[in-house]
Scaffold this motif. Structure first.
Motif, PDB file in Angstrom:
ATOM      1  N   ASN A  85     -48.029  -5.608 -21.816  1.00 58.56           N
ATOM      2  CA  ASN A  85     -47.552  -5.354 -23.177  1.00 58.56           C
ATOM      3  C   ASN A  85     -48.262  -6.246 -24.187  1.00 58.56           C
ATOM      4  N   ALA A  86     -48.526  -7.506 -23.807  1.00 57.64           N
ATOM      5  CA  ALA A  86     -49.233  -8.416 -24.716  1.00 57.64           C
ATOM      6  C   ALA A  86     -50.641  -7.902 -25.008  1.00 57.64           C
ATOM      7  N   LEU A  87     -51.332  -7.406 -23.977  1.00 61.54           N
ATOM      8  CA  LEU A  87     -52.686  -6.883 -24.176  1.00 61.54           C
ATOM      9  C   LEU A  87     -52.660  -5.589 -24.983  1.00 61.54           C
ATOM     10  N   GLU A  88     -51.612  -4.798 -24.821  1.00 61.42           N
ATOM     11  CA  GLU A  88     -51.507  -3.556 -25.604  1.00 61.42           C
ATOM     12  C   GLU A  88     -51.262  -3.851 -27.079  1.00 61.42           C
ATOM     13  N   ARG A  89     -50.521  -4.919 -27.359  1.00 65.62           N
ATOM     14  CA  ARG A  89     -50.347  -5.314 -28.762  1.00 65.62           C
ATOM     15  C   ARG A  89     -51.673  -5.805 -29.342  1.00 65.62           C
ATOM     16  N   LEU A  90     -52.464  -6.490 -28.534  1.00 64.38           N
ATOM     17  CA  LEU A  90     -53.769  -6.960 -29.005  1.00 64.38           C
ATOM     18  C   LEU A  90     -54.657  -5.787 -29.395  1.00 64.38           C
ATOM     19  N   LEU A  91     -54.664  -4.745 -28.578  1.00 65.55           N
ATOM     20  CA  LEU A  91     -55.504  -3.570 -28.831  1.00 65.55           C
ATOM     21  C   LEU A  91     -54.928  -2.637 -29.883  1.00 65.55           C
ATOM     22  N   GLY A  92     -53.630  -2.784 -30.170  1.00 59.66           N
ATOM     23  CA  GLY A  92     -52.979  -1.863 -31.098  1.00 59.66           C
ATOM     24  C   GLY A  92     -52.427  -0.633 -30.417  1.00 59.66           C
ATOM     25  N   ILE A  93     -52.421  -0.593 -29.078  1.00 58.99           N
ATOM     26  CA  ILE A  93     -51.821   0.539 -28.354  1.00 58.99           C
ATOM     27  C   ILE A  93     -50.323   0.537 -28.590  1.00 58.99           C
ATOM     28  N   ALA A  94     -49.740  -0.646 -28.597  1.00 57.57           N
ATOM     29  CA  ALA A  94     -48.313  -0.789 -28.881  1.00 57.57           C
ATOM     30  C   ALA A  94     -48.180  -1.643 -30.134  1.00 57.57           C
ATOM     31  N   CYS A  95     -47.886  -1.015 -31.255  1.00 52.31           N
ATOM     32  CA  CYS A  95     -47.725  -1.760 -32.496  1.00 52.31           C
ATOM     33  C   CYS A  95     -46.853  -0.961 -33.450  1.00 52.31           C
ATOM     34  N   ASP A  96     -46.383  -1.606 -34.480  1.00 55.54           N
ATOM     35  CA  ASP A  96     -45.589  -0.934 -35.502  1.00 55.54           C
ATOM     36  C   ASP A  96     -46.157  -1.292 -36.868  1.00 55.54           C
ATOM     37  N   ASP A  97     -45.533  -0.738 -37.908  1.00 52.09           N
ATOM     38  CA  ASP A  97     -46.052  -0.968 -39.256  1.00 52.09           C
ATOM     39  C   ASP A  97     -45.984  -2.437 -39.656  1.00 52.09           C
ATOM     40  N   ALA A  98     -44.982  -3.160 -39.155  1.00 52.76           N
ATOM     41  CA  ALA A  98     -44.862  -4.577 -39.507  1.00 52.76           C
ATOM     42  C   ALA A  98     -46.071  -5.360 -38.990  1.00 52.76           C
ATOM     43  N   LEU A  99     -46.498  -5.057 -37.755  1.00 48.07           N
ATOM     44  CA  LEU A  99     -47.675  -5.728 -37.205  1.00 48.07           C
ATOM     45  C   LEU A  99     -48.917  -5.365 -38.005  1.00 48.07           C
ATOM     46  N   LEU A 100     -49.073  -4.079 -38.325  1.00 43.54           N
ATOM     47  CA  LEU A 100     -50.254  -3.655 -39.093  1.00 43.54           C
ATOM     48  C   LEU A 100     -50.260  -4.285 -40.479  1.00 43.54           C
ATOM     49  N   ASP A 101     -49.078  -4.365 -41.107  1.00 38.64           N
ATOM     50  CA  ASP A 101     -48.990  -5.009 -42.419  1.00 38.64           C
ATOM     51  C   ASP A 101     -49.459  -6.463 -42.324  1.00 38.64           C
TER      52      ASP A 101
END
Length: 456
Positions: free
Chosen positions: A430-446
């Protein structure tokens, strides 16, 4: 994720007078908006990737500038949408008038990083590459730029995707053994599982080392100059900068505030922080300066503790030297041109593990050796060519994945169930997926794209 039904516009070049200014337009209405804002010659609007001359019109349909226009058709553009770039003459007025004209006709002013955000949302780049764009923009040395280019080219993404696939396969095998009846999908052999977990942990550690080096290239090494008053901290700062930045006098306690400057050595930024001398303060102003010094020491990547080697050590020097093991440090025997009442061997008897260098801020003796030692400590003697330019967020995700793998390895050694191990593998993935943006939400993108400039 947000819808991408509108068209955005922004000035993509820096503000001020220049030869050229670029107004960038992206979205489904990019071409119609450009057509109504510009007047083209007999050949009309340019085909994709061909630049043509046009006139920029004011509200009265009168030309106010001759511009060059290039069109990048979706999906073969930076954002994956139709993109039009209008190259006006440089200046603070004409590009702004062009932007205002596009907005009046229906475009929306782009938010910081929104062009790159759209590139991510449209699958042109992943999140780690998006942050690589910011790394290129903010690079302050050639080494940092090369590290950012490696990240933007996908070197980090490829590495992380391979590790993620290995984690996914191992986790899947474990969970299959847990979900199906005994004999249909047997548990993995414990020895094989331990070997796989150990290999993945080593791989993530290697990635963490490369990315830590890249972050160092990007942010620089924070080096704090500390010591008793009048040992030559400000003189050393000036000598390293090769200019008189700090006031130097024979009066102890001259430096009352923190002074920060930067140099680049072998492609690595070194952020030098001169601080107030540590002693019992004589007034409230000096006490405030000493408190700031202590705060800076806590934030330092490397502490330089300066001693005047021309005079014997006293009790306060000894007390501080014995506390140095809590941080990366180098002991500097300054004023070597005056002779040695204290030698490098004397210091090593007190703190055997310390790096000790004799130098003279006055003559320049030992300065190159000092810079080499700073670099060696900060990089762990690793190759700068291996660094991957990352953000603190990305480094945090890699560290979290590594910690989860370390816990998984420990769980196996402690004989805990494979269900526990499978959960820890999932946490690493899950940590690596957040790094790649596979698992993310608008708050992370903001959070990621708010650090970009408008127009990128």
């Amino acid at each position: 994720m947000e819808a991408l039904s509108d068209s955005i516009a922004a000035i993509a070049t820096a503000w001020g007078e220049a030869g050229v200014a670029i107004v960038r337009l992206s979205g489904p209405d990019a071409v119609p908006l450009a057509r109504t804002t510009l007047r083209f010659g007999p050949n009309g609007f340019p085909p994709p990737r061909e630049m043509r001359l046009a006139s920029l019109l004011d509200d009265a349909e009168s030309p106010i500038d001759q511009v060059l226009v290039v069109h990048f058709a979706a999906p073969r553009s930076y954002t994956g949408e139709d993109v039009v770039e209008i190259h006006t003459h440089g200046g603070t007025l004409v590009a702004q008038l062009c932007l205002e004209a596009l907005i009046r006709r229906g475009a929306r002013l782009a938010e910081p990083g929104e062009f790159t955000r759209r590139a991510f949302l449209n699958g042109r780049i992943d999140l780690s590459q998006s942050e690589g764009v910011l790394g290129i923009i903010r690079s302050r040395s050639a080494e940092a730029l090369r590290a950012a280019a490696r990240t933007l080219s996908g070197e980090l993404s490829e590495f992380v995707r391979e590790v993620r696939e290995e984690l996914l396969e191992l986790q899947g095998s474990l969970e299959a053994g847990l979900d199906f009846p005994e004999g249909e999908a047997p548990f993995l052999d414990e020895a094989s599982l331990r070997d796989a977990a150990a290999t993945l942990k080593l791989t993530l550690q290697d990635l963490l080392d490369r990315c830590s080096l890249g972050l160092l290239l990007r942010e620089g090494i924070r080096v704090v100059l500390s010591g008793r008053p009048n040992v030559g901290k400000s003189s050393l700062l000036n000598a390293l900068l090769k200019q008189s930045r700090a006031i130097v006098t024979a009066l102890p306690g001259t430096t009352r505030d923190v002074i920060e400057e930067a140099i680049t050595y072998r492609g690595v930024p070194i952020r030098l922080v001169d601080t107030a001398g540590l002693r019992t303060p004589v007034d409230e102003i000096e006490a405030s300066g000493i408190e700031r010094t202590r705060r800076e020491l806590k934030q330092a990547d490397i502490c330089l503790w300066l001693l005047d080697c021309s005079v014997p050590l006293d009790g306060e020097d000894l007390e501080y030297l014995r506390s140095l093991s809590v941080r990366e440090h180098i002991v500097l025997l300054n004023k070597a041109d005056k002779g040695h009442a204290v030698t490098e061997d004397d210091i090593r008897e007190i703190v055997p593990e310390s790096s000790v260098i004799s130098l003279s801020a006055k003559t320049g003796e030992g300065l190159e050796l000092l810079k080499e030692e700073i670099l060696a400590i900060a990089t762990g003697n690793g190759s700068l060519d291996a660094g991957l330019n990352v953000t603190a967020r990305q480094l945090g995700e890699i560290r979290q994945a590594l910690n989860a793998m370390a816990e998984a390895e420990a769980a196996l050694l402690d004989g805990m169930g494979q269900d526990v191990v499978a959960g820890l593998l999932g946490g690493a993935r899950n940590a690596l997926e957040r790094l790649l943006g596979i698992a993310c939400d608008d708050a992370l993108l903001d959070s990621v794209f708010s650090r970009f400039c408008v127009g990128k």
